[in-house]
Design a protein around this motif. Structure first.
Motif, short mmCIF file in Angstrom:
data_model
loop_
_atom_site.label_atom_id
_atom_site.label_comp_id
_atom_site.label_asym_id
_atom_site.label_seq_id
_atom_site.Cartn_x
_atom_site.Cartn_y
_atom_site.Cartn_z
N SER A 173 0.65 -1.29 -0.09
CA SER A 173 0.04 -0.03 0.18
C SER A 173 0.89 1.20 -0.06
O SER A 173 0.59 2.19 -0.79
N ALA A 174 1.96 1.26 0.82
CA ALA A 174 2.76 2.42 0.97
C ALA A 174 3.98 2.61 -0.02
O ALA A 174 4.37 3.68 -0.17
N ALA A 175 4.01 1.55 -0.94
CA ALA A 175 5.33 1.50 -1.84
C ALA A 175 5.56 2.78 -2.49
O ALA A 175 6.45 3.23 -2.82
N PRO A 176 4.47 3.23 -3.10
CA PRO A 176 4.67 4.51 -4.13
C PRO A 176 5.23 5.61 -3.13
O PRO A 176 6.11 6.14 -3.63
N PHE A 177 4.73 6.04 -2.06
CA PHE A 177 5.37 6.91 -1.35
C PHE A 177 6.80 6.50 -0.81
O PHE A 177 7.73 7.28 -0.78
N ALA A 205 -0.72 2.61 6.75
CA ALA A 205 -0.21 1.36 6.08
C ALA A 205 1.11 1.10 6.66
O ALA A 205 1.38 -0.05 6.97
N VAL A 206 1.95 2.06 7.16
CA VAL A 206 3.47 1.95 7.64
C VAL A 206 3.49 2.91 8.84
O VAL A 206 3.85 3.99 8.75
N PRO A 207 2.88 2.27 10.25
CA PRO A 207 2.85 3.32 11.21
C PRO A 207 3.92 3.87 11.63
O PRO A 207 4.16 5.02 12.10
N GLU A 430 -7.28 2.56 11.91
CA GLU A 430 -7.94 3.52 10.61
C GLU A 430 -7.58 2.77 9.51
O GLU A 430 -6.43 1.87 9.24
N THR A 431 -8.60 2.52 8.48
CA THR A 431 -8.43 1.94 7.35
C THR A 431 -7.46 2.85 6.35
O THR A 431 -7.52 3.88 6.57
N HIS A 432 -6.83 2.26 5.62
CA HIS A 432 -6.08 3.12 4.52
C HIS A 432 -6.80 4.05 3.47
O HIS A 432 -8.11 3.63 3.30
#
Length: 462
Positions: A173-177, A205-207, A430-432
């Motif tokens: 989920s967080a890979a683009p950022f 996604a990555v706390p 929280e949901t993404h």
């Protein structure tokens, strides 16, 4: 193992010694020089009252606040806690003056906001001057990973499988950022508002990103503030802790009841509002500072130093590849994901005691009876409960009308190498963000547990 603990510690009185990934636009030494010489309060990184007290070799006086004073009296024991100090009794400095013991502004804050807690004075008499070497919890990722790999048998197969799925889903989920952050660390410039909004969306996604975000903004406020309040604390050799406390409580509802930085994720417009509400003059530069500083720290805290920041990519990479390239990130994600498990109250002692034992051994060998939080030396200091060469005395504190503390009743209690309690954030996270999820191609989450082989160590021999 020892080089990992070296890597996780910082001594602001010494030149930077950590190895860095290749291709970073700015080195850690560049940042240290900038922070020390180009910010109003940067001189306090090296020359502050806490550091002076450590290197003096004289008895130190520390404040600890507790709601368990009756249990301490009965058991005659003080237990330590995990968290940013790994396994130390959380305290703040007291300055010995003619009028009494003056609390550090962090301690004054704690007493004001915890009026039902009992303040305690602890005297730590070291055997020698203490090297001002503190632990930076942002650099503990490889230690979290190694601890999990060693003790993963304490989890059920279903729990291990869930952990692997959760980490992989967060990375996807967080890979683009994450790729954007590395590109910025290597010199690419993303517009600050866009960068901040992508960062905010990736936190769920990555706390760990929420912790980085908060610490970077705290650093920005602490070192750049020029208010009369900040200048007054600086004259006493202290950074102004009230700044980041105001930031946290304004940014996240209920943070005063549950201080969980995994929930810290203000978007750009909210970030500007928050800084304007604390110190308006600092608002214009906040977003760009976060872009530059967080990108650098993300690379430093997550990548193995053998990696090239310009070549690593998270999008499309499998978990084993990411674990090799970014063991610090995988460790931080595992550490936080385990805290959401239903059995965490049992797992806590297995995993956190293992890390605490290593920390105590490291501190003992380095001559550190009083470690501190070295993300920035703002006054969070602890007492090593396993240090054999210092003495510790304990009193309840009496506070006079001018705010000074005085020893009241001495308590016959000893610090013990036991973790006091367990803590876990709410299991309902929280949901993404839908707006962020739309930027990621959907893919099924396959069974992909954390690779069993140990990741390369990211420490630096010194």
């Amino acid at each position: 193992m020892r080089d990992e603990w070296d890597h996780a510690h910082t001594d602001y009185t010494m030149p930077v010694q950590r190895r860095s990934p290749a291709s970073l636009a700015e080195s850690e030494s560049d940042w240290r020089h900038y922070l020390e010489s180009s910010t109003p309060n940067g001189w306090l990184l090296r020359n502050n009252a806490m550091t002076d007290a450590l290197v003096s070799g004289q008895p130190m006086y520390l404040l600890h606040v507790t709601r368990a004073i009756d249990a301490i009296r009965v058991s005659r024991q003080l237990h330590v806690s995990a968290g940013c100090l790994v396994g130390a009794l959380y305290c703040s400095p007291l300055a010995r003056q003619r009028e009494g013991l003056r609390p550090h502004n962090l301690g004054a804050y704690l007493m004001r906001t915890k009026p039902s807690a009992t303040p305690m004075i602890l005297e730590v008499a070291p055997d020698a001057p203490i090297r001002p070497k503190g632990v930076d919890y942002l650099h503990l990722g490889t230690i979290h990973l190694r601890t999990y790999l060693r003790y993963r048998s304490f989890l059920t197969p279903a729990e291990n499988d869930h952990l692997g799925r959760a980490v992989q889903a967060g990375l996807r989920s967080a890979a683009p950022f994450l790729d954007v952050a590395l590109r910025n660390a290597a010199g690419h410039v993303t517009a600050a508002p866009e960068f901040i909004d992508q960062l905010a969306a990736a936190v769920s996604a990555v706390p760990f990103l929420g912790y980085l975000y908060f610490e970077v903004l705290s650093e920005y406020l602490l070192l750049h503030s020029t208010t009369p309040e900040t200048r007054s604390h600086a004259q006493a050799g202290e950074l102004n802790n009230w700044l980041y406390k105001r930031l946290a409580f304004a940014a996240v509802e209920g943070m005063d009841k549950l201080f969980d930085l995994a929930r810290f994720s203000p978007r750009h417009h909210r970030l500007v509002q928050l800084i304007e509400g604390i110190e308006p003059a600092l608002a214009p530069g906040a977003a760009e500072y976060v872009r530059r500083r967080l990108s650098h720290l993300f690379a430093m805290t997550t990548l193995h130093p053998s990696q090239d920041a310009a070549s690593v990519t998270f999008q499309g990479a499998d978990l084993g590849t990411i674990q090799k390239a970014a063991p610090g990130l995988i460790g931080q994600m595992i550490f936080r994901e385990i805290r959401y498990m239903a059995r965490y109250q049992h797992l806590y002692h297995y995993f956190e005691k293992a890390k605490a034992l290593e920390a105590w051994d490291y501190w003992n060998s380095e001559g550190i009876p009083a470690p501190f939080n070295a993300v920035i030396p703002k006054g969070e200091i602890g007492i090593n409960p396993a240090y054999p060469r210092s003495t510790v005395r304990v009193w309840t504190a009496r506070r006079d009308s001018n705010g000074y503390l005085h020893p009241d009743q001495e308590i016959e209690a000893v610090l013990t190498p036991h973790l006091a309690s367990w803590w876990a954030p709410p299991r309902q996270r929280e949901t993404h963000s839908a707006s962020y999820e739309s930027r990621v191609e959907p893919a099924p989450v396959t069974r992909s547990p954390i690779p069993t082989q140990r990741s390369p160590k990211s420490g630096v021999p010194t």
